[in-house]
Scaffold this active site. Structure first.
Site, PDB file in Angstrom:
ATOM      1  N   TYR A  90      27.392 -34.508 -52.057  1.00  0.00           N
ATOM      2  CA  TYR A  90      26.316 -34.277 -51.096  1.00  0.00           C
ATOM      3  C   TYR A  90      26.674 -34.893 -49.751  1.00  0.00           C
ATOM      4  CZ  TYR A  90      23.256 -32.519 -54.754  1.00  0.00           C
ATOM      5  OH  TYR A  90      22.711 -31.763 -55.753  1.00  0.00           O
ATOM      6  N   GLU A 148      34.003 -22.724 -64.656  1.00  0.00           N
ATOM      7  CA  GLU A 148      34.853 -22.566 -63.487  1.00  0.00           C
ATOM      8  C   GLU A 148      36.067 -23.500 -63.511  1.00  0.00           C
ATOM      9  OE1 GLU A 148      32.357 -23.017 -60.036  1.00  0.00           O
ATOM     10  OE2 GLU A 148      31.251 -21.178 -60.471  1.00  0.00           O
TER      11      GLU A 148
END
Length: 158
Positions: A90, A148
């Protein structure tokens, strides 16, 4: 022309909505289903989701229209630059949008992403590597990151 459809994925049922040949919503289904009204862009989205979940598609090509504030759109645009199989923090996302002090606002915008999976908010993690926050549930975040190749499952040797 507005459209609506549903997709049963490994991470749960997804709601897909389109307006004017662009996808505007792709999110985890929270309400009851309505009657489907498919459009060509929804059919394309469904096909690309199949390819993502079953064959490892790394890029989506259908048209999207992200509805939000200028700041939210800036955050979501930056999410689209995170490569398949990679994660960022973040804090890194806040730096990329131009203000390290905007970490909380970035987190809020990330959580309000209207096109889950395709706009990969699941690829944002805590600064120390912790998997924090995901509107679709932490189990789904873990599944998507493992799918992924972003997370390597730890194997215990006995």
């Amino acid at each position: 022309m507005k459209g609506i459809a549903y997709y049963s994925s490994p991470v749960g049922d997804l709601l897909i909505e389109s307006e004017e040949e662009r996808i505007v919503t792709l999110n985890f289904l929270k309400d009851t289903r309505q009657e489907e009204a498919r459009t060509p862009v929804i059919d394309q989205c469904l096909q690309e989701l199949d390819e993502y979940f079953l064959k490892g598609r790394k890029f989506f090509t259908f048209e999207m229209d992200l509805h939000g504030t200028a700041f939210q759109k800036k955050v979501w645009s930056e999410l689209l630059t995170i490569p398949y199989g990679k994660t960022i923090s973040y804090e890194e996302l806040a730096i990329r949008v131009g203000n390290i002090k905007s970490i909380r606002a970035v987190g809020l915008a990330n959580g309000q992403n209207p096109i889950a999976i395709v706009v990969p908010c699941h690829r944002v993690i805590g600064k120390n590597g912790d998997l924090v926050g995901y509107g679709g549930g932490m189990d789904n975040k873990v599944w998507l990151l493992q799918h992924e190749g972003s997370l390597l499952q730890q194997l215990s040797l006995f």
